[in-house]
Design a protein around this motif. Structure first.
Motif, PDB file in Angstrom:
ATOM      1  N   LEU A  25       0.836  -1.209   0.000  1.00  9.18           N
ATOM      2  CA  LEU A  25       0.000   0.000   0.000  1.00  9.18           C
ATOM      3  C   LEU A  25       0.871   1.259   0.000  1.00  9.18           C
ATOM      4  CD1 LEU A  25      -2.641   1.600   0.321  1.00  9.18           C
ATOM      5  CD2 LEU A  25      -2.475   1.219   2.783  1.00  9.18           C
ATOM      6  N   HIS A  38      -6.674   3.269  -1.740  1.00 11.33           N
ATOM      7  CA  HIS A  38      -6.866   4.154  -0.590  1.00 11.33           C
ATOM      8  C   HIS A  38      -6.322   3.564   0.702  1.00 11.33           C
ATOM      9  CE1 HIS A  38     -10.303   6.462  -2.784  1.00 11.33           C
ATOM     10  NE2 HIS A  38      -9.098   6.855  -3.136  1.00 11.33           N
ATOM     11  N   ARG A  39      -5.872   4.474   1.551  1.00 13.34           N
ATOM     12  CA  ARG A  39      -5.337   4.104   2.862  1.00 13.34           C
ATOM     13  C   ARG A  39      -6.357   4.506   3.931  1.00 13.34           C
ATOM     14  NH1 ARG A  39       0.344   5.141   4.892  1.00 13.34           N
ATOM     15  NH2 ARG A  39       0.643   6.018   2.826  1.00 13.34           N
ATOM     16  N   SER A  40      -6.730   3.561   4.751  1.00  9.61           N
ATOM     17  CA  SER A  40      -7.644   3.920   5.843  1.00  9.61           C
ATOM     18  C   SER A  40      -7.199   3.232   7.120  1.00  9.61           C
ATOM     19  CB  SER A  40      -9.082   3.562   5.464  1.00  9.61           C
ATOM     20  OG  SER A  40      -9.971   3.974   6.467  1.00  9.61           O
ATOM     21  N   CYS A  41      -7.721   2.030   7.391  1.00  6.40           N
ATOM     22  CA  CYS A  41      -7.443   1.402   8.692  1.00  6.40           C
ATOM     23  C   CYS A  41      -6.011   0.894   8.811  1.00  6.40           C
ATOM     24  CB  CYS A  41      -8.418   0.262   8.932  1.00  6.40           C
ATOM     25  SG  CYS A  41      -8.156  -1.182   7.857  1.00  6.40           S
ATOM     26  N   GLU A  42      -5.441   0.456   7.723  1.00  3.04           N
ATOM     27  CA  GLU A  42      -4.115  -0.184   7.699  1.00  3.04           C
ATOM     28  C   GLU A  42      -4.041  -1.397   8.626  1.00  3.04           C
ATOM     29  OE1 GLU A  42      -0.632   2.386   6.669  1.00  3.04           O
ATOM     30  OE2 GLU A  42      -1.862   3.883   7.686  1.00  3.04           O
ATOM     31  N   GLY A  44      -6.248  -4.245   7.751  1.00  2.00           N
ATOM     32  CA  GLY A  44      -6.951  -5.328   7.066  1.00  2.00           C
ATOM     33  C   GLY A  44      -8.436  -5.380   7.347  1.00  2.00           C
ATOM     34  N   GLU A  45      -9.015  -4.280   7.845  1.00  2.87           N
ATOM     35  CA  GLU A  45     -10.421  -4.313   8.255  1.00  2.87           C
ATOM     36  C   GLU A  45     -11.377  -3.666   7.253  1.00  2.87           C
ATOM     37  OE1 GLU A  45     -11.661  -5.812  10.876  1.00  2.87           O
ATOM     38  OE2 GLU A  45      -9.728  -6.427  11.683  1.00  2.87           O
ATOM     39  N   CYS A  46     -10.906  -2.725   6.450  1.00  2.00           N
ATOM     40  CA  CYS A  46     -11.860  -1.897   5.685  1.00  2.00           C
ATOM     41  C   CYS A  46     -11.907  -2.205   4.188  1.00  2.00           C
ATOM     42  CB  CYS A  46     -11.541  -0.415   5.885  1.00  2.00           C
ATOM     43  SG  CYS A  46     -10.072   0.141   5.006  1.00  2.00           S
ATOM     44  N   GLY A  47     -10.859  -2.764   3.632  1.00  2.00           N
ATOM     45  CA  GLY A  47     -10.833  -3.105   2.211  1.00  2.00           C
ATOM     46  C   GLY A  47     -10.565  -1.945   1.272  1.00  2.00           C
ATOM     47  N   ALA A  48     -10.334  -0.744   1.819  1.00  2.00           N
ATOM     48  CA  ALA A  48     -10.108   0.414   0.948  1.00  2.00           C
ATOM     49  C   ALA A  48      -8.848   0.260   0.094  1.00  2.00           C
ATOM     50  CB  ALA A  48     -10.007   1.692   1.788  1.00  2.00           C
ATOM     51  N   CYS A  49      -7.931  -0.570   0.556  1.00  2.00           N
ATOM     52  CA  CYS A  49      -6.633  -0.718  -0.108  1.00  2.00           C
ATOM     53  C   CYS A  49      -6.587  -1.941  -1.014  1.00  2.00           C
ATOM     54  CB  CYS A  49      -5.546  -0.829   0.952  1.00  2.00           C
ATOM     55  SG  CYS A  49      -5.733  -2.335   1.939  1.00  2.00           S
ATOM     56  N   ASN A  59      -5.620  -7.227   0.718  1.00  2.00           N
ATOM     57  CA  ASN A  59      -5.482  -5.932   1.382  1.00  2.00           C
ATOM     58  C   ASN A  59      -4.007  -5.529   1.293  1.00  2.00           C
ATOM     59  OD1 ASN A  59      -8.192  -5.724   2.223  1.00  2.00           O
ATOM     60  ND2 ASN A  59      -7.787  -7.060   3.951  1.00  2.00           N
ATOM     61  N   CYS A  61      -2.428  -3.215   2.470  1.00  2.00           N
ATOM     62  CA  CYS A  61      -1.829  -2.693   3.706  1.00  2.00           C
ATOM     63  C   CYS A  61      -1.199  -3.795   4.538  1.00  2.00           C
ATOM     64  CB  CYS A  61      -2.866  -1.938   4.540  1.00  2.00           C
ATOM     65  SG  CYS A  61      -4.190  -2.973   5.210  1.00  2.00           S
TER      66      CYS A  61
HETATM   67  S1  FES Z   1      -6.391   0.179   4.657  1.00  2.00           S
HETATM   68 FE1  FES Z   1      -8.091  -0.886   5.564  1.00  2.00          FE
HETATM   69  S2  FES Z   1      -7.820  -2.944   4.899  1.00  2.00           S
HETATM   70 FE2  FES Z   1      -6.068  -1.910   4.173  1.00  2.00          FE
END
Ligand code: FES
Ligand code: FES
Length: 162
Positions: A25, A38-42, A44-49, A59, A61
């Motif tokens: 990421l 996209h970077r969000s939770c980093e 592995g919880e949100c899937g934005a990456c 993921n 991240c």
């Molecule tokens: S930034 Fe949320 S799963 Fe990777």
């Protein structure tokens, strides 16, 4: 410690000098061509990456860049062909599966893998929701996203896919 990484991203062979502790990421976000990731939770919880790594959604991240030597990565920028949005992107737009858009690139990559690997039989709501459960969306309520995935599968079954 730095090292060289050879990787194919969106069909282009690239070589980067990376830090051994850098995530995939972080590497993608450091390049202007891949800002859809996209970077969000980093965590592995949100899937934005989400990107496809050798065809599988991951993921980014959670993956060390150093571990993907020789691999193939696809981001949503790589779905665009000759300036034309991919039929999957068109379906998300047509079905209003995009609101703020933050989750969208990750949703697209997971959906792309799902539909590409699916046969001709129409995916059920349950199958789509199960596949996308790792991609969080705080805007849409998911109904329009599920409809977009169904529309995209119809496009694929009609021969509109790449
Ligand atoms: S930034 Fe949320 S799963 Fe990777
Ligand atoms: S469209 Fe806003 S988070 Fe999904």
């Amino acid at each position: 410690m730095t090292m060289l990484l050879n990787i194919t991203i969106n069909g282009q062979q690239r070589t980067f000098e990376i830090d051994a502790k850098q995530t995939l990421l972080e590497l993608l976000r450091s390049q202007p061509e891949y800002q859809s990731v996209h970077r969000s939770c980093e965590e592995g919880e949100c899937g934005a990456c989400t990107v496809l790594l050798d065809g599988e959604p991951v993921n980014s991240c959670l993956i060390l860049a150093a571990s993907v030597e020789g691999a193939t990565v696809l981001t949503s920028e790589g779905l665009v062909r000759q300036g034309q949005p991919h039929p999957l992107m068109q379906a998300f737009t047509a079905e209003l599966g995009i609101q703020c858009g933050f989750c969208t690139p990750g949703m697209l990559m997971n959906s792309y893998a799902l539909i590409s690997g699916a046969g001709d039989i129409e995916l059920t709501d349950q199958q789509i929701r199960k596949s996308l459960e790792g991609n969080l969306c705080r805007c849409t309520g998911y109904v329009n996203i599920v409809n977009a995935v169904k529309k995209a599968q119809q496009a694929k079954n009609g021969g509109q896919w790449w």
